[in-house]
Design an enzyme around this catalytic site. Structure first.
Site, mmCIF file in Angstrom:
data_model
loop_
_atom_site.group_PDB
_atom_site.id
_atom_site.type_symbol
_atom_site.label_atom_id
_atom_site.label_comp_id
_atom_site.label_asym_id
_atom_site.label_seq_id
_atom_site.Cartn_x
_atom_site.Cartn_y
_atom_site.Cartn_z
ATOM 1 N N TYR A 145 0.703 -1.194 0.381
ATOM 2 C CA TYR A 145 -0.092 0.143 0.071
ATOM 3 C C TYR A 145 0.998 1.059 -0.003
ATOM 4 C CZ TYR A 145 -3.586 3.249 1.587
ATOM 5 O OH TYR A 145 -4.374 4.331 1.487
ATOM 6 N N ASP A 240 9.230 2.531 -0.040
ATOM 7 C CA ASP A 240 8.724 3.374 0.675
ATOM 8 C C ASP A 240 8.710 2.532 1.945
ATOM 9 O OD1 ASP A 240 5.760 3.340 2.803
ATOM 10 O OD2 ASP A 240 4.226 3.740 0.453
ATOM 11 N N LYS A 268 5.076 8.297 9.196
ATOM 12 C CA LYS A 268 4.400 7.895 10.634
ATOM 13 C C LYS A 268 5.343 8.726 11.476
ATOM 14 C CE LYS A 268 1.975 4.224 8.641
ATOM 15 N NZ LYS A 268 0.721 3.936 8.816
#
Length: 440
Positions: A145, A240, A268
């Site tokens: 994702y 990523d 994050k």
């Protein structure tokens, strides 16, 4: 003073005002057939819901809470910054300091651009990769994702998989026609795709350690093979590291595994709980971003003072040499305990881990790709989640997600979690079912 409202009442109100009652889909807990937990506050390894019930938390805001919730030094940094203004829309010295820290920590990053979310970072990195290579196509992996940008929704990920959403609603065929999707850990499929599309392949995007189909590590040689493919066909390799950055090691998965990408996206943990993210890489590529170059990307709140202050304070905490030793000890103990719990109960399952991220799959294992993850017993995971929630252990409400351990999880937290898992698994074997965790 207004009277406290029940979780049911709050969620009913939410459903009248917010699509599905939540501002990010997996929070709705549909994947575990439960009502969502309504959070009221959090501190350290604990979350309290709107009724005052206390949970040991393994969601950790979906990754950012490496140092637990409301860490004293991070909160103090945000408060101090807020006194001088919430947003300027101007360059600040703190942004420059944060850029210096990131380029010193992340091995492949020579220059960085701050943004507000992981989705924004990956969308921007893709645009940059296409401009730098003068090519159109991007290769991604099923189950990884990279945010909800149109080009990346051809290959799902945890949220879409949890809700059973088909790939592509609202996304034009023209956009996804430039997206190539292959199975994770399948280097032969990557080579075949590069052979077919290599002259127009701008980039390969990959989670170097996948976390959006549950925790799935790369096979030995997989990332090295991606690096070779990109080098041979002139494409860019993009890691990523929104999830793995600063978590699996100080310098992310690239430092841990020794494979260097051309571009990296981060998020994050970088903000310790505030909305900030970044993308960066080789200077000659990054210099193509406006205003240094022609690739346009902008953001009113990019590098805002509060998020930047939280980021600097968070990354400063990584200087403690004991951080990753403590995380490794805690999470390995949890993994071993969960594996023993599965074994004692004779429930089919496996636990896969990288650093302080792990997933318990109700699958014989190993889980190497999205097809394996999807083949897990997600109905049983839902029953397990509800049982653990009743015991005040808060897990991500989907079998496609990672659990996150923080430095504030104590040995008592870990052992209580293991004991709870043993009891819940034992009762599942006996055929007992669990009611939804939150009722009026």
């Amino acid at each position: 003073m207004p009277r406290p409202q029940s979780a049911t009442t709050i969620f009913e109100r939410a459903c009248q005002l917010i699509p599905g009652g939540v501002n990010s889909p997996v929070r709705a807990a549909r994947g575990v057939d439960a009502h969502p937990v309504i959070a009221a506050r959090a501190k350290g390894s604990k979350v309290w819901d709107c009724s005052g019930a206390e949970y040991i938390d393994y969601i950790g805001s979906w990754g950012p809470a490496l140092f637990g919730h409301a860490h004293r030094e991070i909160v103090a940094a945000v408060r101090s910054a807020a006194k001088d203004g919430l947003s300027f829309g101007l360059l600040t010295d703190a942004e420059v300091e944060l850029a210096e820290i990131i380029t010193q920590i992340v091995p492949s990053v020579e220059m960085v651009r701050l943004v507000c979310s992981g989705t924004e970072a990956t969308m921007s990195a893709l645009r940059l990769a296409r401009a730098a290579t003068k090519r159109q196509k991007v290769l991604i992996f099923d189950g990884c994702y990279h945010g909800h940008g149109d080009a990346f929704l051809a290959g799902g990920g945890s949220g879409m998989a949890t809700l059973g959403i088909p790939k592509g609603p609202g996304v034009t065929e023209g956009v996804v026609s430039d997206t190539i999707v292959v199975p994770y850990n399948d280097l032969d499929a990557v080579r075949e795709a590069a052979k077919k599309y290599g002259k127009d392949l701008a980039a390969i995007f990959v989670e170097p350690i996948a976390g959006n189909m549950g925790l799935v590590p790369p096979d030995p040689g997989f990332l090295e093979g991606l690096r070779e493919v990109c080098d041979s066909c002139g494409s860019l390799l993009v890691f990523d590291e929104v999830m793995t950055g600063f978590r699996v090691s100080r310098g992310g998965a690239q430092e841990l595994l020794g494979v260097m990408p051309d571009l990296t996206t981060m998020g994050k943990i970088i903000g310790g709980g505030l909305p900030i993210a970044a993308y960066g890489g080789k200077k000659k590529i990054m210099m193509q971003v406006a205003p240094a170059g022609p690739v346009y990307q902008a953001g009113t709140l990019a590098g805002n003072p509060l998020a930047t202050a939280a980021a600097i304070a968070t990354l400063a905490l990584l200087r403690d040499n004991d951080v990753y030793t403590k995380l490794e000890q805690r999470c390995s103990t949890l993994q071993d305990g969960l594996e023993q719990a599965l074994k004692k109960s004779q429930v089919t399952g496996c636990v896969q881990r990288a650093g302080s991220m792990l997933t318990m799959f109700f699958h014989p294992g190993p889980v190497r790709n999205f097809a394996d993850s999807a083949d897990s017993d997600h109905k049983r995971f839902g029953a397990f989640w509800r049982g653990m929630c009743q015991k005040r252990i808060l897990l991500p409400p989907s079998g496609y997600e990672c659990w996150f351990v923080s430095t504030t999880h104590t040995n008592h937290d870990i052992h209580r979690t293991i004991k709870s898992a043993e009891e819940v698994l034992s009762r599942l074997v006996q055929g007992e079912t669990y009611a939804e965790a939150h009722k009026a």
